[in-house]
Design a protein around this motif. Structure first.
Motif, PDB file in Angstrom:
ATOM      1  N   LYS A   1      -5.206  -0.309  -0.240  1.00 18.23           N
ATOM      2  CA  LYS A   1      -5.216  -1.395   0.747  1.00 18.23           C
ATOM      3  C   LYS A   1      -6.593  -2.055   0.811  1.00 18.23           C
ATOM      4  CE  LYS A   1      -3.953  -2.327   5.561  1.00 18.23           C
ATOM      5  NZ  LYS A   1      -3.455  -1.708   6.829  1.00 18.23           N
TER       6      LYS A   1
ATOM      7  N   SER B   1       0.834  -1.205   0.000  1.00 18.21           N
ATOM      8  CA  SER B   1       0.000   0.000   0.000  1.00 18.21           C
ATOM      9  C   SER B   1       0.869   1.255   0.000  1.00 18.21           C
ATOM     10  CB  SER B   1      -0.928  -0.003   1.213  1.00 18.21           C
ATOM     11  OG  SER B   1      -1.738  -1.155   1.217  1.00 18.21           O
TER      12      SER B   1
ATOM     13  N   ASN C   1      -4.661   3.881   1.742  1.00 18.40           N
ATOM     14  CA  ASN C   1      -5.807   3.165   2.327  1.00 18.40           C
ATOM     15  C   ASN C   1      -6.771   2.676   1.260  1.00 18.40           C
ATOM     16  OD1 ASN C   1      -5.090   3.230   5.065  1.00 18.40           O
ATOM     17  ND2 ASN C   1      -5.787   5.355   5.260  1.00 18.40           N
TER      18      ASN C   1
END
Length: 557
Positions: free
Chosen positions: A490, A444, A487
Motif C-alpha cells: 500500500k 493491497s 501495508n
C-alpha cells in the motif's frame, strides 16, 4: 473374444485370439541416425502424430508394405464413403479379397495396383461396396450353417454375425437411430423412445457422413483377420468429438487381438488414446527417412502441449493466460520467431520452461517464458530470469498499452496529433491515478493474499511426512505477516500515485479494467473495440505500435 471369420475367409467355427502383447510384426523405420525400431503388438495401439507435410501418410504406406500382406489393413484418409443401396451378392472369400487387395480374385501382389491404383500415398480408397458385400456374405454363410445345425440340434441358440455386432455398437454410439437389416441392404430408423415420428426412416445411402464413417470403420475393423495390424489415417475424419473416443474405445475392445496404428494431426484424438504409444513425426525425406521420436510421458506437462511443441522448429515462449486472448495476440505479434504457448498462471509457465530445459528428451527445444510483474522483488525477478522466465514491466499484460510510449503511439495510429496524444496521455494518467486511489485498500489485500498463497504452495513439495508438513506450515505461518505485506504494498503504490508515476503504478497495480479506461480516453466505447483495433494494427509488419510494444518488453535471450 472369438470371431467367425478365418484367415483364409473360410468359416471354420471360432478362432482363439492372440494373447495380449503378442508381437505381430517388427518394423525398423529409417531415420537420420539409423533405424527407429517399432513393435506392433496385439492389444496395443500407436499414435503417429505430426503436422501436415511431416510424412505421416507415407510412413503409413511404408508400414503397410513392411508388414505381412495377410496381416495388415491400411485405411486411407482419402476414402470414399459412398454407400450403395444396390449390393451385388458374391461369396465371402471373393468379397474379402476385394476388401483386402482391391480385386475379388486378387492376391497380395495385386494390392498396390488394384486397391491403391499404383499411388498408395494419394489414391482414393473406394472399398465400401466390398465391405458391404463381405458383411452380408458372412451373415448369409452363418445363417445357412445355423439352419443346417438346427436340423440336428433344434435348441441351438442363434450365432452372432459380424454385421449384428456392428449394428449393436453403431446403435450404442448413436442411440437416437437404429439399423434395420434387410436381405442386401440397410435402413436407418429413428429410435421410438427419442422421437414420435416413426415414419422418418431412410436408406443407408442417405446416412450422414458421421453415420456412414462409423459404420465403415466398424465394418473394416470387425471383419479383419485375427491378429492383424490396422493402420488408420485420420481416424477423426467426419466424427463428432463427443463420439470419437468412444468409437475407437469400442473397436479396440472388440479387436484386442489386433494392433492399431493411428495417423493423425488432431491433438484431441491423440489425448483420447491415454494408453497408446505416442510417436511424433516431424520431417520426411525421400530416401525414405523419417524424423520420429517418442512423446515423453514423465514431464508433468499436459499431453496436448507436449505433442504440439516437441516437434516445433521455432523456440517456444510460454506465457500466462489462454488462447485467443489479447495478450496472446500481442505476444504472437511482437515475437514472430517464437511459438507462443499460453499455459496458465505463473507457476505453470515456470514449470513448463523448467521441464523443457531439464528433461533429456526435451532440452534440445529452446524454451523461455514471460510472466506479469505481480509486485515481485528484485531477488525474485533475478531468480526467475535465471530459470529462463522474464518479467513484464506491468502487473497485467494488457496494461502494456497504457505505458506512455506505447499509448502515445496508439494515439498517433488513431490519427491524433503529437500535441493531442500528449493531452490524452495526461488525461489517462489522471484517470488511472483516480482508479488506483479508490482501489488502494482492495489492491493491497489482493497482493497480500497472492503472496500468502504462493508461500503455502511451497509447503507440499518440500514436506515428506505429515509431521514435517505441520512443522513447515507452522514455521511459514509464523514468518508471514499479512498486514505487513499489505501495508508495504500500500505504501509503495501510494507513493507512485502521489508522484503520478504512471509506469510505477502500472508495475504495481493489478487491474485489467484499466484497458477500459484507456479505450474511453481514446474515444472508444469498450475495451473490446480497442482490442479489435489493436489486433488489426499488429497484423501489419511495419506498424509503429508493434515496435513501441517491443521496446518496453524484456529482451529474451
Amino acid at each position: 473374444m472369438n470371431v467367425l471369420v478365418s484367415t483364409d475367409w473360410e468359416l471354420a467355427g471360432s478362432f482363439d485370439m492372440p494373447s495380449g502383447n503378442e508381437v505381430i510384426a517388427k518394423v525398423d523405420i529409417p531415420n537420420p541416425t539409423g533405424k527407429f525400431p517399432l513393435e506392433l503388438k496385439a492389444g496395443n495401439s500407436i499414435v503417429l502424430a505430426g503436422a501436415n507435410g511431416a510424412g505421416k501418410t507415407r510412413l503409413g504406406v511404408f508400414l503397410e508394405a513392411a508388414c505381412p500382406a495377410d496381416k495388415v489393413r491400411r485405411i486411407a484418409a482419402h476414402r470414399s464413403l459412398v454407400l450403395s443401396d444396390k449390393i451385388s451378392a458374391i461369396s465371402l472369400d471373393r468379397a474379402m479379397k476385394g476388401l483386402q487387395f482391391g480385386y475379388i480374385d486378387g492376391e497380395a501382389g495385386h494390392r498396390t495396383g488394384h486397391r491403391w491404383q499404383n499411388k498408395p500415398a494419394v489414391a482414393l480408397l473406394n472399398d465400401f461396396e466390398f465391405l458391404l458385400q463381405a458383411l452380408f456374405a458372412e451373415t448369409s454363410r452363418v445363417a445357412i450353417q445355423h439352419l443346417e445345425s438346427r436340423r440336428t440340434s433344434p435348441n441351438e441358440p442363434p450365432p452372432e454375425t459380424v454385421l449384428w455386432r456392428l449394428k449393436t455398437i453403431w446403435e450404442r454410439l448413436l442411440p437416437h437411430r437404429k439399423l434395420r437389416l434387410q436381405e442386401l441392404g440397410i435402413l436407418v430408423v429413428p429410435d421410438a423412445a427419442s422421437t414420435s415420428d416413426s415414419t422418418s426412416e431412410y436408406p443407408g445411402s442417405e446416412m450422414s457422413d458421421g453415420e456412414r464413417v462409423i459404420f465403415y470403420m466398424l465394418g473394416q475393423c470387425l471383419l479383419i483377420a485375427p491378429g492383424s495390424i490396422i493402420i488408420v489415417d485420420e481416424p477423426e475424419l467426419h466424427i463428432h468429438k463427443a463420439i470419437l473416443g468412444r468409437l475407437w474405445d469400442a473397436i479396440e475392445a472388440e479387436r484386442n487381438d489386433c494392433s492399431f496404428v493411428y495417423i493423425t494431426h488432431d491433438l484431441d484424438f491423440l489425448v483420447s488414446r491415454p494408453t497408446a504409444t505416442k510417436l511424433l513425426v516431424t520431417a520426411y525425406s525421400a530416401e525414405p527417412r523419417w524424423q520420429i521420436e517418442s512423446l515423453p510421458n514423465d514431464t508433468g506437462l499436459p499431453e496436448r502441449v507436449l505433442s504440439e511443441l516437441v516437434g516445433s522448429r521455432q523456440p517456444i515462449l510460454f506465457v500466462e493466460g489462454r488462447r485467443g486472448s489479447l495478450d496472446t495476440t500481442i505476444y504472437q505479434s511482437v515475437f514472430p520467431h517464437y511459438t507462443v504457448e499460453p499455459i496458465g498462471p505463473c507457476e505453470a509457465v515456470l514449470h513448463a520452461v523448467t521441464s523443457f530445459r531439464t528433461n533429456p528428451s526435451l532440452h534440445r527445444v529452446s524454451a523461455q517464458g514471460i510472466v506479469d510483474a505481480d509486485g515481485r522483488s528484485e531477488d525474485q525477478i533475478a531468480y526467475l530470469k535465471g530459470r529462463g522466465v522474464f518479467i513484464l514491466p506491468v502487473a497485467e499484460v494488457e496494461n502494456l498499452l497504457l505505458l506512455p510510449s506505447v499509448f502515445k503511439e496508439l494515439a498517433l495510429a488513431l490519427h491524433f496529433s503529437d500535441l493531442e496524444a500528449g493531452d490524452l496521455l495526461a488525461k489517462l494518467t489522471i484517470a488511472v491515478m483516480e482508479e488506483a486511489t479508490k482501489d488502494l485498500e482492495k489492491a493491497s489485500v489482493r497482493f497480500a493474499v497472492r503472496k500468502l498463497d504462493a508461500e503455502l504452495k511451497k509447503l507440499a513439495p518440500a514436506a515428506k511426512t505429515i509431521a514435517e508438513l505441520s512443522q513447515k506450515f507452522q514455521a511459514s505461518v509464523q514468518s508471514l505477516d499479512p498486514a505487513a505485506l499489505a501495508n508495504d504494498y500500500k505504501a509503495r503504490l501510494s507513493t507512485a500515485i502521489q508522484s503520478k508515476e504512471l509506469e510505477k503504478v502500472l508495475l504495481l497495480y493489478d487491474n485489467k479494467g484499466l484497458l477500459s479506461i484507456a479505450a474511453q480516453v481514446l474515444g472508444y466505447k469498450s475495451r473490446e473495440e480497442l482490442a479489435d483495433l489493436l489486433s488489426r494494427l499488429l497484423a501489419r509488419n511495419d506498424a509503429p505500435i508493434k515496435a513501441a510494444i517491443n521496446a518496453v518488453l524484456p529482451t529474451i535471450a
